[in-house]
Design an enzyme around this catalytic site. Structure first.
Site: not given
Length: 150
Positions: A32-34
């Site tokens: 994931a990357d936010t």
């Protein structure tokens, strides 16, 4: 690095897919990357405390979006998606921005805050997934894991 023409949503999703590709093929990989953004302006991790103050000042009293791109992969099966949550900060005083930044909590956080810690006090309202703002939308991620396992 984000291309000028790349939307914040496409950026977060691309980063998650890239991270998932580096994991072992025989296990379920969750990556994931936010990103924190207001319209097309992305607020990355602050480069220093002055940058953190600039970011928090920009978000003060305003709505912004937190988008997490997620990629769940098992061998050749991959499911990539994104979740976007709306967040509104309280109107922040310079002193409280400085005090929050002095804790060091914001140093490695997109948008210069962590909702799961002291930064939660900066937030007035959340519309959508709270766990997404933390960096991983749990409900949607669990569903994606089940999808690639079947």
């Amino acid at each position: 690095v984000r291309a000028a023409s790349e939307s914040p949503i496409a950026y977060a999703t691309r980063l998650a897919i890239s991270k998932a590709a580096t994991g072992p093929a025989d296990l379920v990989v969750v990556a994931a990357d936010t990103v924190v953004h207001m319209a097309d302006k992305v607020y990355e991790k602050p480069v220093n405390r002055r940058d953190g103050a600039r970011i928090l000042g920009s978000l003060s009293g305003r709505w912004h979006q937190v988008t997490t791109g997620v990629c769940v992969r098992l061998g050749p099966d991959q499911h990539a998606f994104h979740v976007t949550t709306e967040v509104r900060f309280r109107a922040l005083q310079r002193e409280e921005i400085d005090a929050y930044l002095a804790t060091g909590e914001a140093d490695d956080k997109a948008g210069a805050y962590g909702i799961q810690g002291l930064g939660g006090a900066l937030v007035a309202e959340v519309r959508g997934s709270w766990t997404n703002v933390m960096g991983l939308p749990i409900e949607e991620t669990l569903a994606a894991i089940e999808r690639v396992k079947t």
